[in-house]
Design an enzyme around this catalytic site. Sequence first.
Site, short mmCIF file in Angstrom:
data_model
loop_
_atom_site.label_atom_id
_atom_site.label_comp_id
_atom_site.label_asym_id
_atom_site.label_seq_id
_atom_site.Cartn_x
_atom_site.Cartn_y
_atom_site.Cartn_z
N GLU A 94 -20.83 21.96 19.12
CA GLU A 94 -20.83 23.11 19.69
C GLU A 94 -19.22 23.63 20.07
O GLU A 94 -18.82 23.09 20.83
CB GLU A 94 -21.53 22.87 20.92
CG GLU A 94 -23.11 22.29 20.48
CD GLU A 94 -23.95 21.94 21.62
OE1 GLU A 94 -23.70 22.30 22.83
OE2 GLU A 94 -24.91 21.42 21.43
N GLU B 152 -24.30 28.35 27.54
CA GLU B 152 -24.80 28.21 26.38
C GLU B 152 -24.20 29.77 25.76
O GLU B 152 -24.76 30.67 26.01
CB GLU B 152 -26.19 28.06 25.92
CG GLU B 152 -26.73 26.96 26.66
CD GLU B 152 -26.69 25.83 25.82
OE1 GLU B 152 -26.14 25.79 24.70
OE2 GLU B 152 -26.88 24.68 26.34
N HIS C 34 -21.31 25.26 26.13
CA HIS C 34 -22.07 24.74 24.96
C HIS C 34 -22.41 25.90 23.98
O HIS C 34 -21.99 26.99 24.12
CB HIS C 34 -23.29 24.08 25.58
CG HIS C 34 -23.12 22.74 26.45
ND1 HIS C 34 -23.50 21.53 25.97
CD2 HIS C 34 -22.54 22.38 27.60
CE1 HIS C 34 -23.48 20.68 26.73
NE2 HIS C 34 -22.72 21.09 27.93
N HIS D 209 -20.20 18.24 23.58
CA HIS D 209 -21.08 17.99 22.20
C HIS D 209 -20.04 18.42 21.11
O HIS D 209 -19.61 19.71 21.04
CB HIS D 209 -22.43 19.00 21.94
CG HIS D 209 -23.56 18.42 23.04
ND1 HIS D 209 -24.49 19.05 23.69
CD2 HIS D 209 -23.51 17.30 23.59
CE1 HIS D 209 -25.37 18.42 24.30
NE2 HIS D 209 -24.60 17.08 24.51
#
Length: 443
Positions: free
Chosen positions: A89, A284, A193, A86
């Site tokens: 990110e 994450e 991410h 992404h």
Amino acid sequence: MRAAAGEVAAVLCLLALAAALDFGYHHAEELEAYLREVHAAHPALTHLHSIGSSVEGRDLWVLVLGRFPTQHKIGIPEFKYVANMHGDETVGREILLHLIDYLVTSYGRDPNITKLLNNTRIHIMPTMNPDGFEATKVPHCYYSRGRYNKNGEDLNRNFPDAFESNNVTIQPETRAVMNWIKNETFVLSANLHGGALVASYTFDNGNSVTGSSKGYSRSPDDDVFIHLAKTYSFNHASMYKGTGCDSRQTFPDGITNGYSWYQLEGGMQDYNYVWGQCFEITLELSCCKYPPADQLEKFWTDNKVALVEYIKQVHLGVKGQVTDRNGNPIPNAIVEAQGRSHVCPYRTNAHGEYFLLLLPGKYVINATVPGFKSMLKTVEIRDNTANFSALKQDFSFSEVSIKTRPASCPKVPLYQELERSSAAVKPTLHLLVLMAAVILLFR
């Protein structure tokens, strides 16, 4: 003499540049330049190549690190980190550059890093979505169009799905990664991410076969995935606390089953596990997707130990070769631990090698060459990650002197087929997986 002095000066200049990585954001040209500088400074330890191009034609760079960076060596497992799929990110993109810097500067000085690189082939892709990163003109903590590739597609919804038909057009970035997975023998992976602080593990999607009706989609290797996620979270500065990014979002031990968090179709980690024979988790790493550059040094400090300890887990379990009576490798033999059959059976590579990530304990390993009797061996697995080598267990089929035909599972919703079979005959999950394996063998 003057020419020799010039060459020395050039080398010293490259070394200085490679060592001068700052804590800032590096755009496409700077990122490529840095990777080239590292490779030039450490040619015996690194291999730089592009696995493909983005929609706008930017290279998808991968730096490979290890004692044998240019090619696979029998017995040495393959590991990968992928970041920035992404585009908005961004933390993972930058900390992977600092991981590269840390690995190459520590080799030969730090015994653990030296052993890690001598016994592991590590692939690092700082950005899977360079177009999205460049398109993010105004950094934002929560959302921007830079999340998507140039065609407006979410790359983490763009892979074939094992549970339902994913009717999307495969993007160039996705296709490049799929081919990369196919051409290497990846054993362990993580994709980086932002937008939360948690280690998420497969499955991201699910159905009744994997228990999704109970809000959790369980893989046959659920215990290993929990261990992998905890390895990262407990070696991170704060992820293990599980506090998340606000009071509404908590994750015990800093980990979560992907489906339990939210259902996701076409994700990369499920694709790796089902069709790549590679255990992948999603990391994450920041509550803010695109934080200010002055926070990057702390993100690196928070993740440094976890990034290295996670790589070591590629040496969990058991590995070996399957050979015929003449000692020739048998590719495409099925090798699985009893009770852990995969919906797409795990097979040996072109060298007859297999790698199975398993926690310490006693297991029965089943090696099968289609058309011949299976071979079973009981193994006692210990935690050998500190020794940088999984337990070695080979199989030799004395009655076999043939090469098996190439085999692969179709990119269709395999668990959907299992669910339909389950509804028809109600067998056990283990029997269902065995049935699917037989079907795929003779398809």
